[in-house]
Motif scaffolding. Structure first.
Motif, PDB file in Angstrom:
ATOM      1  N   ASP A 147      33.092  97.513  43.460  1.00 17.37           N
ATOM      2  CA  ASP A 147      32.595  98.694  44.377  1.00 17.37           C
ATOM      3  C   ASP A 147      33.042 100.161  44.023  1.00 17.37           C
ATOM      4  O   ASP A 147      33.288 100.823  44.953  1.00 17.37           O
ATOM      5  CB  ASP A 147      32.333  98.408  45.798  1.00 17.37           C
ATOM      6  N   ASP A 148      33.295 100.443  42.776  1.00 22.13           N
ATOM      7  CA  ASP A 148      33.901 101.661  42.275  1.00 22.13           C
ATOM      8  C   ASP A 148      32.717 102.650  41.878  1.00 22.13           C
ATOM      9  O   ASP A 148      33.321 103.647  41.169  1.00 22.13           O
ATOM     10  CB  ASP A 148      35.311 101.480  41.554  1.00 22.13           C
ATOM     11  N   LEU A 149      31.537 102.264  41.725  1.00 21.51           N
ATOM     12  CA  LEU A 149      30.616 103.089  41.177  1.00 21.51           C
ATOM     13  C   LEU A 149      30.552 103.242  39.621  1.00 21.51           C
ATOM     14  O   LEU A 149      29.732 103.929  39.260  1.00 21.51           O
ATOM     15  CB  LEU A 149      30.316 104.221  41.913  1.00 21.51           C
ATOM     16  N   LYS A 150      31.492 102.182  39.148  1.00 19.17           N
ATOM     17  CA  LYS A 150      31.239 102.227  37.540  1.00 19.17           C
ATOM     18  C   LYS A 150      31.169 100.629  37.031  1.00 19.17           C
ATOM     19  O   LYS A 150      31.436  99.810  37.907  1.00 19.17           O
ATOM     20  CB  LYS A 150      32.592 102.561  36.958  1.00 19.17           C
ATOM     21  N   VAL A 151      30.578 100.244  35.976  1.00 19.06           N
ATOM     22  CA  VAL A 151      30.512  98.997  35.244  1.00 19.06           C
ATOM     23  C   VAL A 151      31.473  99.157  34.410  1.00 19.06           C
ATOM     24  O   VAL A 151      31.325  99.635  33.134  1.00 19.06           O
ATOM     25  CB  VAL A 151      29.061  98.481  34.954  1.00 19.06           C
ATOM     26  N   ILE A 152      32.866  98.559  34.649  1.00 18.39           N
ATOM     27  CA  ILE A 152      33.857  98.544  33.259  1.00 18.39           C
ATOM     28  C   ILE A 152      34.671  97.478  33.665  1.00 18.39           C
ATOM     29  O   ILE A 152      34.230  96.590  34.210  1.00 18.39           O
ATOM     30  CB  ILE A 152      34.757  99.811  33.847  1.00 18.39           C
TER      31      ILE A 152
ATOM     32  N   ASP B 180      28.698  96.205  39.085  1.00 14.75           N
ATOM     33  CA  ASP B 180      29.804  96.756  39.754  1.00 14.75           C
ATOM     34  C   ASP B 180      30.413  95.843  41.015  1.00 14.75           C
ATOM     35  O   ASP B 180      30.164  96.049  42.034  1.00 14.75           O
ATOM     36  CB  ASP B 180      29.293  98.270  40.592  1.00 14.75           C
TER      37      ASP B 180
ATOM     38  N   ASP C 228      35.616  95.181  36.476  1.00 11.81           N
ATOM     39  CA  ASP C 228      34.815  94.405  37.177  1.00 11.81           C
ATOM     40  C   ASP C 228      34.569  93.070  36.270  1.00 11.81           C
ATOM     41  O   ASP C 228      34.441  91.921  37.056  1.00 11.81           O
ATOM     42  CB  ASP C 228      33.150  95.039  36.815  1.00 11.81           C
TER      43      ASP C 228
ATOM     44  N   GLN D  73      25.436  92.320  43.413  1.00 10.50           N
ATOM     45  CA  GLN D  73      26.013  93.018  42.364  1.00 10.50           C
ATOM     46  C   GLN D  73      26.771  92.324  41.388  1.00 10.50           C
ATOM     47  O   GLN D  73      26.919  92.638  40.405  1.00 10.50           O
ATOM     48  CB  GLN D  73      27.054  94.220  43.085  1.00 10.50           C
TER      49      GLN D  73
ATOM     50  N   MET E  74      24.480  98.874  42.326  1.00 13.15           N
ATOM     51  CA  MET E  74      24.718  98.919  40.860  1.00 13.15           C
ATOM     52  C   MET E  74      25.255  97.289  40.548  1.00 13.15           C
ATOM     53  O   MET E  74      26.064  97.098  40.824  1.00 13.15           O
ATOM     54  CB  MET E  74      25.759  99.922  40.538  1.00 13.15           C
TER      55      MET E  74
ATOM     56  N   THR F 154      21.654  96.359  29.397  1.00 15.39           N
ATOM     57  CA  THR F 154      22.349  96.893  30.912  1.00 15.39           C
ATOM     58  C   THR F 154      22.250  95.797  31.843  1.00 15.39           C
ATOM     59  O   THR F 154      21.001  95.146  31.608  1.00 15.39           O
ATOM     60  CB  THR F 154      21.965  98.208  31.209  1.00 15.39           C
TER      61      THR F 154
ATOM     62  N   LEU G 272      29.326  95.462  27.966  1.00 20.43           N
ATOM     63  CA  LEU G 272      30.651  96.207  27.710  1.00 20.43           C
ATOM     64  C   LEU G 272      31.189  96.163  26.207  1.00 20.43           C
ATOM     65  O   LEU G 272      31.423  97.176  25.988  1.00 20.43           O
ATOM     66  CB  LEU G 272      31.569  95.731  28.682  1.00 20.43           C
TER      67      LEU G 272
END
Length: 109
Positions: free
Chosen positions: A49-54, A46, A57, A77, A43, A104, A98
């Motif tokens: 590497d926490d499987l979220k784009v927040i 990310d 990051d 990534q 992704m 995206t 964000l």
């Protein structure tokens, strides 16, 4: 003559040559070792590497770009806009995504 082997996500190909001096890629027994790994990108954006784009990051990218922090475990990534570089424009892209309803991050290959 060549052999192919697979170990986890990496493919190894060994080519045999005759009368070639050993160097970084050619072993003492005249075997050329070539390997490549499939894409690690899950992704874009990310970076931690926490499987979220927040926001974390963004913090990761700022630390990498401006404070000498570690780069993303998978380069792609961090390449949020898909231009094959991890630079300030990726940070800007991520901020826009964000906080401003921007596009995206580009999909992984």
């Amino acid at each position: 003559d060549f052999d192919v082997s697979v170990n986890a996500d990496t493919v190894y190909v060994l080519f045999d040559f005759v009368n070639i001096e050993p160097n970084d890629y050619i072993t003492e027994n005249n075997t050329l070792a070539v390997s490549w790994t499939r894409c690690c990108c899950t992704m874009r954006g990310d970076l931690n590497d926490d499987l979220k784009v927040i926001i974390s990051d963004l913090t990761f990218m700022v630390n990498y770009l401006f404070k000498g922090g570690h780069g993303p475990g998978c380069f792609l990534q961090g390449d949020v806009n898909g231009d094959s570089k991890v630079i300030i424009s990726d940070l800007t892209y991520l901020v826009n995504y964000l906080f401003k309803g921007g596009p995206t991050p580009v999909a992984c290959p």
